[in-house]
Write an enzyme that holds these catalytic residues in place. Structure first.
Site, PDB file in Angstrom:
ATOM      1  N   HIS A 249      19.414  -1.619  20.062  1.00  0.00           N
ATOM      2  CA  HIS A 249      19.352  -0.197  20.409  1.00  0.00           C
ATOM      3  C   HIS A 249      18.326   0.081  21.498  1.00  0.00           C
ATOM      4  O   HIS A 249      17.328  -0.626  21.629  1.00  0.00           O
ATOM      5  CB  HIS A 249      19.145   0.697  19.179  1.00  0.00           C
TER       6      HIS A 249
ATOM      7  N   GLU B 116      21.968   3.752  18.501  1.00  0.00           N
ATOM      8  CA  GLU B 116      22.348   2.666  17.615  1.00  0.00           C
ATOM      9  C   GLU B 116      23.704   2.087  18.033  1.00  0.00           C
ATOM     10  O   GLU B 116      24.440   2.717  18.799  1.00  0.00           O
ATOM     11  CB  GLU B 116      22.434   3.198  16.173  1.00  0.00           C
TER      12      GLU B 116
HETATM   13  C1  GLP Z   1      12.093   2.162  18.041  1.00  0.00           C
HETATM   14  C2  GLP Z   1      12.171   2.969  19.341  1.00  0.00           C
HETATM   15  C3  GLP Z   1      12.680   2.133  20.486  1.00  0.00           C
HETATM   16  C4  GLP Z   1      11.921   0.825  20.540  1.00  0.00           C
HETATM   17  C5  GLP Z   1      12.148   0.071  19.253  1.00  0.00           C
HETATM   18  C6  GLP Z   1      11.486  -1.296  19.244  1.00  0.00           C
HETATM   19  O1  GLP Z   1      13.284   2.108  17.364  1.00  0.00           O
HETATM   20  N1  GLP Z   1      13.004   4.121  19.195  1.00  0.00           N
HETATM   21  O2  GLP Z   1      12.520   2.857  21.695  1.00  0.00           O
HETATM   22  O3  GLP Z   1      12.342   0.068  21.643  1.00  0.00           O
HETATM   23  O4  GLP Z   1      11.620   0.854  18.199  1.00  0.00           O
HETATM   24  O5  GLP Z   1      10.154  -1.210  18.825  1.00  0.00           O
HETATM   25  P1  GLP Z   1       9.099  -2.334  18.994  1.00  0.00           P
HETATM   26  O6  GLP Z   1       8.675  -2.299  20.423  1.00  0.00           O
HETATM   27  O7  GLP Z   1       7.974  -1.949  18.080  1.00  0.00           O
HETATM   28  O8  GLP Z   1       9.732  -3.616  18.633  1.00  0.00           O
END
Ligand code: GLP
Length: 238
Positions: free
Chosen positions: A134, A139
């Site tokens: 995503h 999603e």
């Molecule tokens: C969330 C955000 C996304 C992000 C993802 C991954 O779901 N809505 O924009 O890319 O988390 O997060 P992380 O960088 O902590 O792995």
């Protein structure tokens, strides 16, 4: 699509240079920003460069990708709070020029894309990626023509993000997110992925078919995308 593989530290520095370059050429650039743990290193670097006087956000405008439904901006897990803590309160961007979708007044989602367009459109959109591919909170299955909208979060996304909350029951079930079309409208895009947990989705995103089942795979069709990967996230690439 340009793929750059390096250490997380170098990635933060290199990606930060894109902002130095953009903001020196176009001080009033429109920046699309992201949350999650991935951009934190980049944000630290941007704060440092701003303090050193090497880049300024004083004429810039920012639009964040997404926000949880039901969390007030003052809630410590809201994305507005995250952005203030990790970047916006520490740089010289005027607060009124920073935008995060409202997770409280859901009627505002319908005008988020027109606000972005009225500001001139996003010059540089920053993205992380979820374990299921995503982007923002789009999603798997999100239509490619989607604009900013309300989404139901998948169980896997709620589980992945539960680490920031007391328990999974505290993770909101819905969010407001820019759509795939909103993201694809950005003139340039930077995607950052770090760690082994992202390796499979990165392979599917960059080398798999373009399909709504892997929302980030649509980036293969964008004319100006830079992908920054650490060695672990890149480990399954051919
Ligand atoms: C969330 C955000 C996304 C992000 C993802 C991954 O779901 N809505 O924009 O890319 O988390 O997060 P992380 O960088 O902590 O792995």
């Amino acid at each position: 699509m340009r793929i750059i593989i390096d250490t997380p530290e170098k990635i933060a520095e290199m990606a930060a240079l894109r902002y130095v370059e953009l903001l020196s050429q176009k001080p009033n650039a429109i920046l699309g920003l992201a949350t999650g743990s991935t951009p934190i290193g980049l944000y630290k670097e941007l704060v440092k460069l701003n303090r050193e006087g090497k880049l300024s956000f004083k004429d810039a405008t920012t639009f964040n990708l997404d926000e949880y439904v039901g969390l007030e901006p003052t809630h410590d897990q809201s994305y507005r709070y995250f952005m203030n803590e990790n970047l916006l309160s520490h740089v010289d961007v005027p607060t009124e020029k920073t935008h995060v979708p409202s997770g409280i007044d859901l009627t505002k989602a319908a005008s988020y894309d027109s606000e972005i367009a009225a500001a001139g459109g996003i010059d540089l959109q920053l993205l992380g990626i979820g374990n299921n591919g995503h982007i923002g909170f789009n999603e798997p299955g999100t239509p490619i023509g989607s604009t900013t909208h309300l989404v139901e979060l998948t169980q896997s996304t709620r589980e992945a993000n539960a680490r920031f909350f007391g328990s999974i029951d505290d993770v909101p079930t819905q969010a407001v997110t820019m759509g795939i079309k909103t993201v694809m409208n950005a003139k340039s895009i930077i995607l950052i992925a770090l760690g082994k947990g992202k390796a499979e989705t990165i392979k599917n995103t960059l080398q798999g078919e373009v399909t709504p089942e892997v929302p980030a795979s649509i980036l293969q069709l964008h004319p100006d995308v830079e992908v920054y990967l650490d060695h672990e996230a890149a480990s399954l690439l051919d």
